[in-house]
Every structure is written in structure tokens, then in C-alpha cells.
Design an enzyme around this catalytic site. Structure first.
Site, PDB file in Angstrom:
ATOM      1  N   LYS A 143      53.535 -10.038 -31.552  1.00  0.00           N
ATOM      2  CA  LYS A 143      54.037  -8.788 -30.962  1.00  0.00           C
ATOM      3  C   LYS A 143      53.013  -7.678 -31.183  1.00  0.00           C
ATOM      4  O   LYS A 143      52.736  -6.875 -30.285  1.00  0.00           O
ATOM      5  CB  LYS A 143      55.372  -8.404 -31.622  1.00  0.00           C
ATOM      6  CG  LYS A 143      55.820  -7.003 -31.249  1.00  0.00           C
ATOM      7  CD  LYS A 143      57.198  -6.655 -31.764  1.00  0.00           C
ATOM      8  CE  LYS A 143      57.505  -5.190 -31.445  1.00  0.00           C
ATOM      9  NZ  LYS A 143      58.903  -4.839 -31.644  1.00  0.00           N
ATOM     10  N   HIS A 279      52.409 -43.112  -0.806  1.00  0.00           N
ATOM     11  CA  HIS A 279      53.345 -42.038  -0.485  1.00  0.00           C
ATOM     12  C   HIS A 279      54.702 -42.255  -1.158  1.00  0.00           C
ATOM     13  O   HIS A 279      55.755 -42.185  -0.527  1.00  0.00           O
ATOM     14  CB  HIS A 279      53.495 -41.882   1.022  1.00  0.00           C
ATOM     15  CG  HIS A 279      52.217 -41.471   1.671  1.00  0.00           C
ATOM     16  ND1 HIS A 279      51.736 -40.180   1.642  1.00  0.00           N
ATOM     17  CD2 HIS A 279      51.281 -42.199   2.313  1.00  0.00           C
ATOM     18  CE1 HIS A 279      50.578 -40.127   2.253  1.00  0.00           C
ATOM     19  NE2 HIS A 279      50.266 -41.337   2.664  1.00  0.00           N
TER      20      HIS A 279
END
Ligand SMILES: NC(=O)c1ncn([C@@H]2O[C@H](COP(=O)(O)O)[C@@H](O)[C@H]2O)c1NC=O
Length: 517
Positions: A143, A279
Site C-alpha cells: 500500500k 479445431h
């Protein structure tokens, strides 16, 4: 670095690491640079052994490590030093008032919660490996990255020493480290949460925090105008995303999708098996005692479609198989191991991507993102009662002998890998015609039959779901199939059974469905 990103010198560091690897180099480097070091118990002892001066956290807090290490650094003397914002006069004044010195660098790595869990440790031992003080410090420093640089992995110590050489970290660099630190905490916390969840749910958690870490940027996505990346599930060291690439061009997005489908398809079988995928659909699956033979049979199913395909093998790739593979243009081959001579042969193909996959392990829950959310489900495995031919219900025709039944079972297990609606024809433990992805079962049947050609006659068939009408089945019986396995359960089952009976075809109901969308 431009002057708009000034460097902040590192004068005081707090180090508390469970994993002490690389600590010697870091501590010596910091000491050489004149950095004051404060450390927790075991870390301080390791640093002191190097002859590097170190202040113990207890000396800072005036409070001993207590409650078996549950409380070590949870003290204002530590957290104020990490959280004070030195850009604010009031914070600087308060530090002065409380006689607390600020830190410029925090180096922490956490208790090995995931490793402890994986080792099979009991509940109490695992609970003790939930780090509290470490994450609290990391959170505070991240922070306050405007003032403090935070490092959570030994792999990043080099960055620290390099930054010191250049006068400290820049703010953008500290911000990157802070983001990494928060991601690190999120991963850690999700592991804890998932573990606690497991004891209270059926695997489908009330929340999911799967931590994904970017493993690689991909050239593009499904199409060249889409950007793409590969992400690793940080909680799951198995699976295709973690496969090691031994050779070839970088994997593409579509390569990964197809290789994953192929890898899963091949691993549905315990006998040596080869699956060739294009595919996301199989264009050949076969099993045989000899893996080269399995490849030949899988390829023979649909050589036109297998061109440019992705091959997965559930056992070692032999030199004999590799000699066959290099005759055909193949995008990817994935296997658990390769004979040395096989690798040499495969490597002769410059572009062939060779993947060494970790042992197959199904995900406990599969997730698929949809707009606004995700779907989760347990995976479709070949382990239901209805996947065992011994439990099938013969609804018409004569019971099959063991060889034909083995063929039908192969067809049934293979059809699971085919996108719905799926119809699969097989002979000699190999697919000979596959109809996939059609929006009605009739077209899938037509496709399977036309792909099989002459081989449809005398083949056995599997349908991933029931026939809603007899029309799809009729296409198969007209083509000469001898037996079929399908789930059953349609309101027109009687019509479908009657059509099979009229054609003299054996039909089994499996009682289980294998849709794949
Ligand atoms: N309890 C605390 O206040 C606390 N503060 C730091 N730790 C952890 O203790 C470890 C370092 O301990 P040591 O230096 O004694 O080996 C680090 O993994 C750090 O994350 C703590 N341990 C657990 O929460």
C-alpha cells in the site's frame, strides 16, 4: 530512467523469509551498500551467521516472539515503519514522536501453506502454516509503495541489488513490485480459502479465486487481430498450460486449445492411445499395443483433416512412431515422454512444436467464462457406471462377443471427445468416421458415414446422446453398422429400437450421456 522518476535510496530494510535461499547474497549485498537490516528470528540468525550486523525484531518491538510464532512482527514499531507516508509532514512528525524509524525495503516470503497441504499434513499442522504476520507486512508495504519497495520472491533479489547500485527503486518500479505483492497475497489467500471450502462443499465453491499468472504472451488470439496470453493456474502445477516445450515455434492460442483437447482425449484411455485434433475436434483416435500402430490407425481415419493437426499420445513416443509422424505436416505433438531417437527425428521438423506434458490430471472443477460470469462443473470423465459395457442394457439384437464389445466400448469412450452432436464409427479400436458439431444428429450421422466411406459397413457406432427420432440411426444402419451404443432415454426410444431391430443391428443403452459443447 528519466528525472521524472527519481530513485529513492534504500537505507533500512526489514527481512523475514521462510525460504532462506538467496538470503546470503541479498544480506551481504545490502550490508556492502550500507543498508541497516532488521530481521525476524530465524532470518536474523541466518544473517548473523554470515557476519552481517542485524537488529532482531524483538529488539525493535520490545516484545518477544510469542504464541509459537503466531505473533512476531504484529507490532506498531514494525507496521508504522512500513506504513508511514514520508511525503506527509504529520507522518514524519509522528514517527519522531513514537521514536520509530521508517523502512525503505521489505523482503518477505510466506510460510509454505500450499506445500504443507500438498504434503498431506493434518488440519492443525496446516492451520499453523497460514502466515499472518508476513502478509500483514507485505500488504502494508505494498500500500505504501510510494515509500517502501516490497519483494516477495527470492527470484527478485537481483532487482534489489541492481536498484541499490543505481541509487534505489523508482516509483514505477515500486508500483510493479506492489502489484506483484498483492497478486502474491491473493494467490496465497485463495489457496487457504479453497482448502477451508473443501471441507464444507462438494467441490463447487461458494466463491472462486483461482489465481492466474501470465505465463507467456502469445503472438495473437484465435485470429490475428486478437491479442492473447497464456495464464498458469498457480494452484495447479499439472495440465497442458504447464507443459514444457522441447522444440518448435512458439505455441499459439489455437495450438493450446487443440493440444488441450487432444491431451484429454488420449488420456481417456489406459491402453496406448493417439488422438489427432483439428479445431477442437478429433479427426482420428486409436488404441493399439504398439503406439506407432495406434498413430497409423488414428491418422488413417481422416488423413485430409489430420494435415496440420495436433497429436496427443498417452504413452512414450517411440522412434518408430516419430518416423511416421514426420511424414505428415503436424502443428503440435504432446506426450508424457519421448525416446531419445524419437526426439531427434521429430526435431528434424523445424516448426513442429514438441510438448512434454506433466502427468494427466483432470481439474476437480472446470470453469468456462461467459459474459458476466462463469460456469463451473465437475469434469466429464469416463468413469460412470454406464461407461462400463458390463453395465450396458442390450435393447435389441444379439449380445456382442468380447472383440466386438471392446470395439463398441472404444467407440463409446472416444465419442466423449467429439463436440455434440457427435456420431462416431469405429473398427479395430480406431475411429473410421466422425460426425461432429452439427446442430442435428441426422447431419452428424451423415458426416460420420460419408467420412468413413466403405469402412462404414461392418463398423460399430456410438452416439453421445440419445436419438430423438429414428432418422439419424437409419442413416447409420443403411451404411452397414453392426452395433451401436447410445444413452437411450428419448420419448421415442421404442421407435429407435424398432428401427435397429428391423436393420438387424445390436443396440446397447449406456444410460449415461457425453455431451461436449
Ligand atoms: N506472526 C508474525 O507476526 C509473523 N511475522 C512474520 N512471519 C513470518 O515468519 C517467517 C520468517 O520467520 P523466521 O525469520 O523466524 O524464519 C516469514 O515467512 C514471515 O512471513 C510471521 N509468522 C506468521 O504469521
Amino acid at each position: 530512467m528519466s528525472s521524472s522518476n527519481p530513485r529513492k535510496p534504500i537505507r533500512r530494510a526489514l527481512i523475514g523469509v521462510y525460504d532462506k535461499s538467496g538470503l546470503d547474497v541479498l544480506a551481504l549485498g545490502l550490508h556492502d551498500a550500507g543498508v541497516e537490516i532488521v530481521s525476524t528470528g530465524g532470518t536474523a540468525a541466518t544473517i548473523a551467521d554470515l557476519g552481517v550486523p542485524v537488529t532482531r525484531v524483538e529488539d525493535l518491538t520490545g516484545f518477544p516472539e510469542a504464541f509459537e510464532g503466531r505473533v512476531k512482527t504484529l507490532h506498531p514499531a514494525v507496521h508504522a515503519g512500513l506504513l508511514a507516508d514520508l511525503r506527509k509532514e504529520s507522518h514524519v512528525a509522528q514517527l519522531d514522536e513514537f521514536k520509530i524509524a521508517a523502512f525503505d525495503l521489505l523482503v518477505v516470503n510466506l510460510y509454505p501453506f500450499a506445500e504443507t497441504l500438498a504434503s498431506g499434513a493434518g488440519f492443525d499442522e496446516t492451520i499453523e502454516q497460514i502466515d499472518v504476520g508476513g502478509p500483514s507486512m507485505v500488504r502494508g508495504a505494498a500500500k505504501n509503495h510510494a515509500n517502501v519497495a516490497v519483494v516477495v520472491e527470492p527470484g527478485d533479489y537481483g532487482q534489489v541489488l541492481e536498484a541499490i547500485d543505481h541509487g534505489g527503486f523508482t516509483e514505477p518500479h515500486r508500483r510493479v513490485l506492489a502489484a506483484k505483492a498483492f497478486a502474491h497475497l491473493a494467490t496465497y489467500d485463495s489457496q487457504v480459502a479453497d482448502w477451508l471450502n473443501q471441507s464444507t462443499s462438494d467441490g463447487l465453491s461458494p466463491f472462486v479465486a483461482t489465481p492466474l499468472a501470465k505465463g507467456a504472451d502469445l503472438r495473437y488470439g484465435e485470429n490475428p487481430h486478437q491479442t492473447a496470453a497464456l495464464y498458469h493456474d498457480r494452484q495447479s502445477p499439472d495440465g497442458l498450460a504447464q507443459a514444457e516445450q522441447l522444440h518448435g515455434k512458439p505455441m499459439s492460442y489455437n495450438n493450446y486449445v487443440d493440444a488441450d483437447g487432444a491431451w484429454r482425449a488420449a488420456n481417456d484411455f489406459t491402453h496406448p492411445c493417439v488422438a489427432i485434433i483439428k479445431h477442437a475436434n478429433p479427426c482420428g483416435i486409436a488404441t493399439a499395443e504398439n503406439i506407432a500402430e495406434a498413430y497409423r490407425k488414428a491418422h488413417a481415419c481422416d488423413p485430409v483433416s489430420a494435415f496440420g493437426g495436433v497429436i496427443a499420445v498417452n504413452s512414450e513416443v517411440t522412434a518408430e512412431m516419430a518416423t511416421e509422424v514426420v511424414k505428415v505436416f503436424t502443428e503440435v505433438i504432446v506426450a508424457p515422454s519421448y525416446e531419445d531417437a524419437a526426439l531427434e527425428t521429430l526435431r528434424s521438423k523445424k516448426n513442429l512444436r514438441i510438448l512434454l506434458a506433466p502427468e494427466w490430471a483432470a481439474q476437480p472443477v472446470e470453469y468456462r467464462f461467459i459474459s458476466g460470469g462463469a460456469l463451473g462443473q465437475t469434469p466429464d470423465r469416463i468413469d460412470a457406471e454406464g461407461d462400463d459395457p458390463a453395465n450396458w442394457r442390450l435393447v435389441t439384437g444379439s449380445a456382442l462377443g468380447s472383440e466386438s464389445l471392446a470395439n463398441l466400448a472404444f467407440a463409446w469412450w472416444a465419442v466423449r471427445s467429439v463436440k455434440s452432436n457427435a456420431i462416431l464409427l469405429a473398427k479395430d479400436l480406431a475411429t473410421v468416421g466422425i460426425g461432429m458439431g452439427q446442430v442435428n444428429r441426422v447431419d452428424s450421422a451423415r458426416l460420420a458415414v460419408s467420412r468413413a466411406g466403405d469402412r462404414a459397413a461392418g463398423s460399430v457406432a456410438a452416439s453421445d446422446a440419445f436419438f430423438p427420432f429414428a432418422d439419424g440411426l437409419k442413416i447409420l444402419t443403411d451404411a452397414g453398422i453392426t452395433a451401436i451404443a447410445q444413452p437411450g432415454g428419448s420419448i421415442r426410444d421404442e421407435e429407435v429400437i424398432a428401427a435397429a431391430e428391423a436393420a438387424g443391428v445390436t443396440m446397447y443403452f449406456t444410460g449415461v450421456r457425453h455431451f461436449s459443447h
